[in-house]
Design a protein around this motif. Sequence first.
Motif, PDB file in Angstrom:
ATOM      1  N   TYR A 153       0.814  -1.210   0.000  1.00 22.65           N
ATOM      2  CA  TYR A 153       0.000   0.000   0.000  1.00 22.65           C
ATOM      3  C   TYR A 153       0.847   1.260   0.000  1.00 22.65           C
ATOM      4  O   TYR A 153       0.503   2.257  -0.661  1.00 22.65           O
ATOM      5  CB  TYR A 153      -0.922   0.002   1.232  1.00 22.65           C
ATOM      6  CG  TYR A 153      -1.906  -1.146   1.232  1.00 22.65           C
ATOM      7  CD1 TYR A 153      -3.176  -0.986   0.703  1.00 22.65           C
ATOM      8  CD2 TYR A 153      -1.550  -2.392   1.724  1.00 22.65           C
ATOM      9  CE1 TYR A 153      -4.067  -2.058   0.672  1.00 22.65           C
ATOM     10  CE2 TYR A 153      -2.431  -3.463   1.697  1.00 22.65           C
ATOM     11  CZ  TYR A 153      -3.683  -3.282   1.170  1.00 22.65           C
ATOM     12  OH  TYR A 153      -4.559  -4.336   1.126  1.00 22.65           O
ATOM     13  N   THR A 154       1.952   1.233   0.753  1.00 27.20           N
ATOM     14  CA  THR A 154       2.747   2.452   0.903  1.00 27.20           C
ATOM     15  C   THR A 154       3.739   2.681  -0.228  1.00 27.20           C
ATOM     16  O   THR A 154       4.086   3.828  -0.535  1.00 27.20           O
ATOM     17  CB  THR A 154       3.522   2.412   2.235  1.00 27.20           C
ATOM     18  OG1 THR A 154       4.324   1.236   2.281  1.00 27.20           O
ATOM     19  CG2 THR A 154       2.562   2.407   3.420  1.00 27.20           C
ATOM     20  N   ASP A 155       4.212   1.603  -0.875  1.00 28.92           N
ATOM     21  CA  ASP A 155       5.263   1.740  -1.873  1.00 28.92           C
ATOM     22  C   ASP A 155       4.762   1.617  -3.311  1.00 28.92           C
ATOM     23  O   ASP A 155       5.501   1.927  -4.252  1.00 28.92           O
ATOM     24  CB  ASP A 155       6.347   0.676  -1.646  1.00 28.92           C
ATOM     25  CG  ASP A 155       6.978   0.793  -0.271  1.00 28.92           C
ATOM     26  OD1 ASP A 155       6.904   1.879   0.319  1.00 28.92           O
ATOM     27  OD2 ASP A 155       7.512  -0.221   0.217  1.00 28.92           O
ATOM     28  N   GLY A 156       3.526   1.155  -3.478  1.00 29.18           N
ATOM     29  CA  GLY A 156       3.005   0.958  -4.828  1.00 29.18           C
ATOM     30  C   GLY A 156       2.742   2.261  -5.558  1.00 29.18           C
ATOM     31  O   GLY A 156       2.555   3.317  -4.947  1.00 29.18           O
ATOM     32  N   ASP A 157       2.706   2.192  -6.862  1.00 27.39           N
ATOM     33  CA  ASP A 157       2.449   3.371  -7.699  1.00 27.39           C
ATOM     34  C   ASP A 157       0.942   3.504  -7.911  1.00 27.39           C
ATOM     35  O   ASP A 157       0.415   3.246  -8.988  1.00 27.39           O
ATOM     36  CB  ASP A 157       3.179   3.229  -9.035  1.00 27.39           C
ATOM     37  CG  ASP A 157       3.047   4.481  -9.899  1.00 27.39           C
ATOM     38  OD1 ASP A 157       2.748   5.549  -9.324  1.00 27.39           O
ATOM     39  OD2 ASP A 157       3.210   4.372 -11.122  1.00 27.39           O
ATOM     40  N   TRP A 158       0.259   3.933  -6.842  1.00 28.60           N
ATOM     41  CA  TRP A 158      -1.195   3.996  -6.898  1.00 28.60           C
ATOM     42  C   TRP A 158      -1.679   5.405  -7.211  1.00 28.60           C
ATOM     43  O   TRP A 158      -1.074   6.387  -6.792  1.00 28.60           O
ATOM     44  CB  TRP A 158      -1.796   3.548  -5.557  1.00 28.60           C
ATOM     45  CG  TRP A 158      -1.314   2.212  -5.110  1.00 28.60           C
ATOM     46  CD1 TRP A 158      -0.521   1.944  -4.032  1.00 28.60           C
ATOM     47  CD2 TRP A 158      -1.568   0.957  -5.741  1.00 28.60           C
ATOM     48  NE1 TRP A 158      -0.260   0.601  -3.946  1.00 28.60           N
ATOM     49  CE2 TRP A 158      -0.893  -0.027  -4.987  1.00 28.60           C
ATOM     50  CE3 TRP A 158      -2.283   0.566  -6.877  1.00 28.60           C
ATOM     51  CZ2 TRP A 158      -0.923  -1.374  -5.324  1.00 28.60           C
ATOM     52  CZ3 TRP A 158      -2.311  -0.772  -7.202  1.00 28.60           C
ATOM     53  CH2 TRP A 158      -1.643  -1.730  -6.440  1.00 28.60           C
ATOM     54  N   ASP A 159      -2.763   5.483  -7.932  1.00 29.00           N
ATOM     55  CA  ASP A 159      -3.370   6.769  -8.271  1.00 29.00           C
ATOM     56  C   ASP A 159      -3.986   7.362  -7.013  1.00 29.00           C
ATOM     57  O   ASP A 159      -4.866   6.761  -6.394  1.00 29.00           O
ATOM     58  CB  ASP A 159      -4.448   6.570  -9.336  1.00 29.00           C
ATOM     59  CG  ASP A 159      -5.145   7.872  -9.696  1.00 29.00           C
ATOM     60  OD1 ASP A 159      -4.652   8.943  -9.305  1.00 29.00           O
ATOM     61  OD2 ASP A 159      -6.198   7.804 -10.362  1.00 29.00           O
ATOM     62  N   ALA A 160      -3.531   8.561  -6.627  1.00 29.04           N
ATOM     63  CA  ALA A 160      -4.017   9.196  -5.405  1.00 29.04           C
ATOM     64  C   ALA A 160      -5.188  10.126  -5.663  1.00 29.04           C
ATOM     65  O   ALA A 160      -5.553  10.927  -4.811  1.00 29.04           O
ATOM     66  CB  ALA A 160      -2.881   9.975  -4.739  1.00 29.04           C
ATOM     67  N   GLY A 161      -5.805  10.019  -6.832  1.00 26.90           N
ATOM     68  CA  GLY A 161      -6.882  10.935  -7.173  1.00 26.90           C
ATOM     69  C   GLY A 161      -8.133  10.735  -6.340  1.00 26.90           C
ATOM     70  O   GLY A 161      -8.534   9.607  -6.062  1.00 26.90           O
ATOM     71  N   ASP A 162      -8.752  11.837  -5.937  1.00 23.60           N
ATOM     72  CA  ASP A 162     -10.016  11.828  -5.195  1.00 23.60           C
ATOM     73  C   ASP A 162     -11.104  12.282  -6.152  1.00 23.60           C
ATOM     74  O   ASP A 162     -11.138  13.439  -6.575  1.00 23.60           O
ATOM     75  CB  ASP A 162      -9.908  12.765  -3.999  1.00 23.60           C
ATOM     76  CG  ASP A 162     -11.193  12.843  -3.175  1.00 23.60           C
ATOM     77  OD1 ASP A 162     -12.198  12.210  -3.566  1.00 23.60           O
ATOM     78  OD2 ASP A 162     -11.186  13.539  -2.148  1.00 23.60           O
ATOM     79  N   ASP A 163     -12.007  11.356  -6.517  1.00 22.28           N
ATOM     80  CA  ASP A 163     -13.050  11.713  -7.483  1.00 22.28           C
ATOM     81  C   ASP A 163     -14.211  12.462  -6.844  1.00 22.28           C
ATOM     82  O   ASP A 163     -15.183  12.812  -7.515  1.00 22.28           O
ATOM     83  CB  ASP A 163     -13.568  10.454  -8.193  1.00 22.28           C
ATOM     84  CG  ASP A 163     -14.200   9.456  -7.223  1.00 22.28           C
ATOM     85  OD1 ASP A 163     -14.352   9.780  -6.025  1.00 22.28           O
ATOM     86  OD2 ASP A 163     -14.549   8.351  -7.673  1.00 22.28           O
ATOM     87  N   GLY A 164     -14.116  12.695  -5.524  1.00 23.67           N
ATOM     88  CA  GLY A 164     -15.155  13.469  -4.843  1.00 23.67           C
ATOM     89  C   GLY A 164     -16.416  12.692  -4.524  1.00 23.67           C
ATOM     90  O   GLY A 164     -17.387  13.266  -4.029  1.00 23.67           O
TER      91      GLY A 164
END
Length: 478
Positions: free
Chosen positions: A115-126
């Motif tokens: 969870y902490t090191d992965g290349d995850w999309d941090a976008g918040d779609d609201g």
Amino acid sequence: MLSDLRRAAATFPDRRAIVAQVAGGAETVCLTYRELHRQVFRFAAALRAQGVLPGEVVSFQLPNRWENAALTLACAAVGAVAAPIMASMGPRERARFQEWTSARISVLAEDLPYYTDGDWDAGDDGSADDPDRVFLVLFTSGTTGEPKAVLHSHNTLHAALAHFTAVEDLGDPVVTVTPHSLSRIAGLAFGVLLPLLTGGTALYQDEWDPVALHRLISAEGATVLAAAPPFLSAILAAQRENPLPLSFRCVMAGGMPVPRQLAGEVAGQFGLPLRALWAMTEGGFSWTRATDPADFATRSDGRFGPHLEFDLAPGGESPLRIRGAAAALATMDTGSGAVRVLAEEGWYDTGDLAQPDGHGGIRVTGRAVDRIGGISMILVKEVEDELAGHPAVGQVALVGYPDRAHGELACAVVVPEGAPPTLAQLRAYLTERGMTEWYQPHRLELVPELPRNEMGKVRKNLLRKQLIATDQGFHPGM
């Protein structure tokens, strides 16, 4: 919770949301609200990548670190049900809890790099979560000592805290600290929800170290401390040993009766009255107020706000019943799977005995005999069933007895089968089966038979009275 997070991130993006001591205070990790918001939605993307869908359960067993709070909030972002498990739970209980919830995935501390090191999309779609859906499942002991799942929504969790923050002067910003697990109702309320609701800062410690926590409390200007008396006593001892400037506005003690000496020490060292706190997993809490008499915490468990009403027989001791907005949505029996919707049932029997405190509040005087525990409840039926499998145990009943340091501990009352067992043998037997350490009995009493009523049920109330009488120097021939 998501709306609180977004509001805090927009209003105080650079304010520290979490300050966490890790590795016993050797390292400190800080997250601003901007960073916490980003991490929550990165974790949410990681959950989706694992196939977690809205309504599915995510089980996790993590220490008091920022990742615990972030994963809880990430479940809300996905629409999943968070099912946290205390870090001190043994593998047996963890497996049972995961089985009971049919968890989609289970997250342990060693899984966090995903969870902490992965290349995850941090976008918040609201997108907004439904504040009235089942969001959280916690496990506790019911009035019969059998494990029970408690189902909460965002709103049931917010109900008590919304009034608490409205009537209490907690400082600006609010800086909260609690040594209790973020995977239990008290730790979650004061370590995650209250800081989010106020845009404040939460102080965490992943390994209990009162001296290191005392330094953090002073350095960060903690304004709210919520802890069981043993934790509070340890922090007071650290302050006596090394007096530091403190900024407390509210100090609360719960989980067990408040000793008179403790109230005096808090007033003397912290310069403010100790507040008594009564809370339960099934929802809500009562507390004494700053305007109450100085030693009122030793004589009362406080008053509820409008989030809950209580029912007691006038005058004497009677079962404490509650109902209202802070009560859980439902409880689920883990054995039968039967679900009880609290809103439809009306009054909920807490399993505690209480009497009016004379000031519009309650004084808890005892509990239903099959509930054992101080800071946390023991799953009595689980322990009894496991002990019954020991070859030297013919019959067994687990009974609570008072303990000054822990509030209440468990005693195994055993009718031996052949050569009588020792306490060490019983504890070793439970440990081999993965039983959580603090569930295990701290005392053993051997008896020729267990007292039973006409229906064959063990009279645990009689056993408990005999244990207390023995401790007081009387010997009724148990």
